[in-house]
Design a protein around this motif. Sequence first.
Motif, PDB file in Angstrom:
ATOM      1  N   GLY A 174       0.825  -1.200   0.000  1.00 51.57           N
ATOM      2  CA  GLY A 174       0.000   0.000   0.000  1.00 51.57           C
ATOM      3  C   GLY A 174       0.860   1.251   0.000  1.00 51.57           C
ATOM      4  N   ALA A 175       0.289   2.334  -0.456  1.00 48.98           N
ATOM      5  CA  ALA A 175       1.040   3.575  -0.660  1.00 48.98           C
ATOM      6  C   ALA A 175       1.649   4.121   0.615  1.00 48.98           C
ATOM      7  CB  ALA A 175       0.129   4.627  -1.296  1.00 48.98           C
ATOM      8  N   PHE A 176       0.991   3.919   1.759  1.00 53.02           N
ATOM      9  CA  PHE A 176       1.452   4.533   2.997  1.00 53.02           C
ATOM     10  C   PHE A 176       2.358   3.614   3.810  1.00 53.02           C
ATOM     11  CE2 PHE A 176      -2.623   6.514   1.956  1.00 53.02           C
ATOM     12  CZ  PHE A 176      -2.230   7.842   1.880  1.00 53.02           C
ATOM     13  N   LEU A 177       2.590   2.408   3.303  1.00 51.67           N
ATOM     14  CA  LEU A 177       3.393   1.457   4.046  1.00 51.67           C
ATOM     15  C   LEU A 177       4.710   1.113   3.346  1.00 51.67           C
ATOM     16  CD1 LEU A 177       0.598  -1.012   5.222  1.00 51.67           C
ATOM     17  CD2 LEU A 177       1.631   0.871   6.499  1.00 51.67           C
ATOM     18  N   VAL A 178       5.011   1.827   2.257  1.00 46.43           N
ATOM     19  CA  VAL A 178       6.272   1.588   1.556  1.00 46.43           C
ATOM     20  C   VAL A 178       7.423   1.995   2.470  1.00 46.43           C
ATOM     21  CG1 VAL A 178       7.711   2.206  -0.406  1.00 46.43           C
ATOM     22  CG2 VAL A 178       5.253   1.925  -0.697  1.00 46.43           C
ATOM     23  N   PRO A 179       8.341   1.100   2.723  1.00 54.76           N
ATOM     24  CA  PRO A 179       9.423   1.405   3.666  1.00 54.76           C
ATOM     25  C   PRO A 179      10.219   2.627   3.248  1.00 54.76           C
ATOM     26  CG  PRO A 179       9.383  -0.929   3.144  1.00 54.76           C
ATOM     27  CD  PRO A 179       8.434  -0.255   2.198  1.00 54.76           C
ATOM     28  N   LEU A 180      10.518   3.462   4.210  1.00 49.42           N
ATOM     29  CA  LEU A 180      11.308   4.665   3.945  1.00 49.42           C
ATOM     30  C   LEU A 180      12.693   4.335   3.383  1.00 49.42           C
ATOM     31  CD1 LEU A 180      11.553   7.739   4.089  1.00 49.42           C
ATOM     32  CD2 LEU A 180      12.313   7.494   6.465  1.00 49.42           C
ATOM     33  N   PRO A 181      13.350   3.252   3.847  1.00 51.31           N
ATOM     34  CA  PRO A 181      14.670   2.940   3.262  1.00 51.31           C
ATOM     35  C   PRO A 181      14.653   2.759   1.751  1.00 51.31           C
ATOM     36  CG  PRO A 181      14.342   1.695   5.279  1.00 51.31           C
ATOM     37  CD  PRO A 181      13.037   2.376   4.970  1.00 51.31           C
ATOM     38  N   ILE A 182      13.530   2.265   1.208  1.00 53.13           N
ATOM     39  CA  ILE A 182      13.436   2.098  -0.243  1.00 53.13           C
ATOM     40  C   ILE A 182      13.474   3.457  -0.931  1.00 53.13           C
ATOM     41  CG2 ILE A 182      11.999   1.287  -2.140  1.00 53.13           C
ATOM     42  CD1 ILE A 182      13.326  -0.930  -0.598  1.00 53.13           C
ATOM     43  N   MET A 183      12.793   4.441  -0.342  1.00 57.57           N
ATOM     44  CA  MET A 183      12.788   5.780  -0.917  1.00 57.57           C
ATOM     45  C   MET A 183      14.174   6.422  -0.807  1.00 57.57           C
ATOM     46  SD  MET A 183       9.729   5.711  -1.884  1.00 57.57           S
ATOM     47  CE  MET A 183       9.526   7.375  -2.514  1.00 57.57           C
ATOM     48  N   LEU A 184      14.827   6.205   0.336  1.00 61.28           N
ATOM     49  CA  LEU A 184      16.179   6.739   0.502  1.00 61.28           C
ATOM     50  C   LEU A 184      17.136   6.081  -0.479  1.00 61.28           C
ATOM     51  CD1 LEU A 184      16.411   6.919   4.404  1.00 61.28           C
ATOM     52  CD2 LEU A 184      15.975   8.780   2.792  1.00 61.28           C
ATOM     53  N   MET A 185      16.932   4.781  -0.708  1.00 63.03           N
ATOM     54  CA  MET A 185      17.760   4.084  -1.686  1.00 63.03           C
ATOM     55  C   MET A 185      17.538   4.665  -3.072  1.00 63.03           C
ATOM     56  SD  MET A 185      17.804   0.046  -2.742  1.00 63.03           S
ATOM     57  CE  MET A 185      16.235   0.219  -3.621  1.00 63.03           C
ATOM     58  N   GLY A 186      16.292   5.051  -3.360  1.00 63.42           N
ATOM     59  CA  GLY A 186      15.986   5.654  -4.653  1.00 63.42           C
ATOM     60  C   GLY A 186      16.734   6.960  -4.859  1.00 63.42           C
ATOM     61  N   ILE A 187      16.836   7.779  -3.806  1.00 63.15           N
ATOM     62  CA  ILE A 187      17.595   9.029  -3.895  1.00 63.15           C
ATOM     63  C   ILE A 187      19.061   8.736  -4.158  1.00 63.15           C
ATOM     64  CG2 ILE A 187      18.340  11.080  -2.632  1.00 63.15           C
ATOM     65  CD1 ILE A 187      15.697  10.989  -1.119  1.00 63.15           C
ATOM     66  N   LEU A 188      19.588   7.736  -3.453  1.00 58.83           N
ATOM     67  CA  LEU A 188      20.996   7.370  -3.628  1.00 58.83           C
ATOM     68  C   LEU A 188      21.260   6.849  -5.043  1.00 58.83           C
ATOM     69  CD1 LEU A 188      23.769   7.032  -2.309  1.00 58.83           C
ATOM     70  CD2 LEU A 188      23.063   4.735  -1.599  1.00 58.83           C
ATOM     71  N   VAL A 189      20.361   6.009  -5.550  1.00 55.02           N
ATOM     72  CA  VAL A 189      20.507   5.476  -6.906  1.00 55.02           C
ATOM     73  C   VAL A 189      20.451   6.599  -7.931  1.00 55.02           C
ATOM     74  CG1 VAL A 189      19.395   4.061  -8.689  1.00 55.02           C
ATOM     75  CG2 VAL A 189      19.650   3.167  -6.373  1.00 55.02           C
ATOM     76  N   ALA A 190      19.503   7.533  -7.747  1.00 56.43           N
ATOM     77  CA  ALA A 190      19.364   8.660  -8.673  1.00 56.43           C
ATOM     78  C   ALA A 190      20.641   9.495  -8.716  1.00 56.43           C
ATOM     79  CB  ALA A 190      18.176   9.532  -8.259  1.00 56.43           C
ATOM     80  N   LEU A 191      21.236   9.742  -7.552  1.00 57.08           N
ATOM     81  CA  LEU A 191      22.449  10.554  -7.484  1.00 57.08           C
ATOM     82  C   LEU A 191      23.637   9.817  -8.083  1.00 57.08           C
ATOM     83  CD1 LEU A 191      23.971  13.061  -6.548  1.00 57.08           C
ATOM     84  CD2 LEU A 191      24.202  11.996  -4.292  1.00 57.08           C
ATOM     85  N   ILE A 192      23.784   8.548  -7.744  1.00 53.98           N
ATOM     86  CA  ILE A 192      24.925   7.776  -8.246  1.00 53.98           C
ATOM     87  C   ILE A 192      24.887   7.672  -9.765  1.00 53.98           C
ATOM     88  CG2 ILE A 192      25.938   5.462  -8.347  1.00 53.98           C
ATOM     89  CD1 ILE A 192      25.261   5.155  -5.392  1.00 53.98           C
ATOM     90  N   GLN A 193      23.703   7.411 -10.320  1.00 54.45           N
ATOM     91  CA  GLN A 193      23.599   7.275 -11.773  1.00 54.45           C
ATOM     92  C   GLN A 193      23.886   8.588 -12.482  1.00 54.45           C
ATOM     93  OE1 GLN A 193      23.376   4.375 -13.385  1.00 54.45           O
ATOM     94  NE2 GLN A 193      23.542   3.564 -11.311  1.00 54.45           N
ATOM     95  N   ALA A 194      23.499   9.711 -11.881  1.00 52.76           N
ATOM     96  CA  ALA A 194      23.817  11.017 -12.466  1.00 52.76           C
ATOM     97  C   ALA A 194      25.323  11.265 -12.432  1.00 52.76           C
ATOM     98  CB  ALA A 194      23.075  12.123 -11.714  1.00 52.76           C
ATOM     99  N   ILE A 195      25.966  10.881 -11.324  1.00 51.97           N
ATOM    100  CA  ILE A 195      27.415  11.044 -11.208  1.00 51.97           C
ATOM    101  C   ILE A 195      28.138  10.178 -12.237  1.00 51.97           C
ATOM    102  CG2 ILE A 195      29.400  10.618  -9.712  1.00 51.97           C
ATOM    103  CD1 ILE A 195      27.635  11.428  -7.342  1.00 51.97           C
ATOM    104  N   VAL A 196      27.671   8.928 -12.399  1.00 51.78           N
ATOM    105  CA  VAL A 196      28.284   8.030 -13.389  1.00 51.78           C
ATOM    106  C   VAL A 196      28.149   8.612 -14.788  1.00 51.78           C
ATOM    107  CG1 VAL A 196      28.050   5.773 -14.515  1.00 51.78           C
ATOM    108  CG2 VAL A 196      28.011   5.934 -12.023  1.00 51.78           C
ATOM    109  N   PHE A 197      26.996   9.214 -15.081  1.00 51.96           N
ATOM    110  CA  PHE A 197      26.780   9.797 -16.405  1.00 51.96           C
ATOM    111  C   PHE A 197      27.614  11.062 -16.596  1.00 51.96           C
ATOM    112  CE2 PHE A 197      24.455  10.020 -20.291  1.00 51.96           C
ATOM    113  CZ  PHE A 197      23.815   8.805 -20.406  1.00 51.96           C
ATOM    114  N   PHE A 198      28.140  11.604 -15.521  1.00 54.46           N
ATOM    115  CA  PHE A 198      29.068  12.726 -15.606  1.00 54.46           C
ATOM    116  C   PHE A 198      30.503  12.216 -15.679  1.00 54.46           C
ATOM    117  CE2 PHE A 198      31.946  15.779 -13.650  1.00 54.46           C
ATOM    118  CZ  PHE A 198      31.612  16.964 -14.279  1.00 54.46           C
ATOM    119  N   LEU A 199      30.815  11.196 -14.897  1.00 50.23           N
ATOM    120  CA  LEU A 199      32.179  10.700 -14.795  1.00 50.23           C
ATOM    121  C   LEU A 199      32.660  10.012 -16.073  1.00 50.23           C
ATOM    122  CD1 LEU A 199      34.749   9.951 -13.225  1.00 50.23           C
ATOM    123  CD2 LEU A 199      33.522   7.968 -12.310  1.00 50.23           C
ATOM    124  N   LEU A 200      31.868   9.088 -16.609  1.00 51.72           N
ATOM    125  CA  LEU A 200      32.317   8.320 -17.768  1.00 51.72           C
ATOM    126  C   LEU A 200      32.540   9.202 -19.002  1.00 51.72           C
ATOM    127  CD1 LEU A 200      30.327   4.965 -17.438  1.00 51.72           C
ATOM    128  CD2 LEU A 200      32.693   5.473 -16.822  1.00 51.72           C
TER     129      LEU A 200
END
Length: 213
Positions: A174-200
């Motif tokens: 359900g929408a209100f029970l999605v674990p917060l760590p998953i959302m935090l992981m999403g922020i980390l993934v978004a940032l890392i992929q942007a950095i990789v697209f800058f680095l390579l």
Amino acid sequence: MEDWAAAHPQVTYMWLAMVILIVLGWIGGKSISMVPNTAQNIFEVVISGLENFMVGITGEEGRKSFPLLLTIFLFVLTVNLMGLVPALYPPTANINTTLAQAIIAVGWSHVIGLQRHGVKYIKHFLGPVKALMPLFFIIEVIGHAARELSLTLRLFGNMMGHELVVGILLMLAGAFLVPLPIMLMGILVALIQAIVFFLLPTMYIAGAIEEAH
């Protein structure tokens, strides 16, 4: 038109991301002062840090490529973060978007190589042994095509995978029970992929600038 937009949501959200970046850039430009506030300090540190990092790899000749790579970084980061907002779709979860970004990034490295070396840039594809030049040329062309494929699939795979995980959790919990760590992981993934697209692409530009051996 509505049917086309529904079939190509990545285009709609790409335009939304561009509008967001333009508006934020306009607001940021108006608020620049000699005595920077906290937000201006953060942006200056991030941007100058990325620029110094790039120049440290490419040398001063790579500095003129920084505006393009910074734009790609900010765009990729923005569209990646869209996936964390309910009802929004991250364009980078569509392979057409990531392929277009990869073509621009890798293609620009060849533009820089041609500007730096002229027709002698072809030496980057021929290898050091004259008798093996045709073979080296084929290998190098495949290798440079693999750069685009790598950038395309890495970003697409990570963002599509994140969308699938979040979607499954929404259905199960359900929408209100999605674990917060998953959302935090999403922020980390978004940032890392942007950095990789800058680095390579930075590494590709550095390779295009250096002399062929």
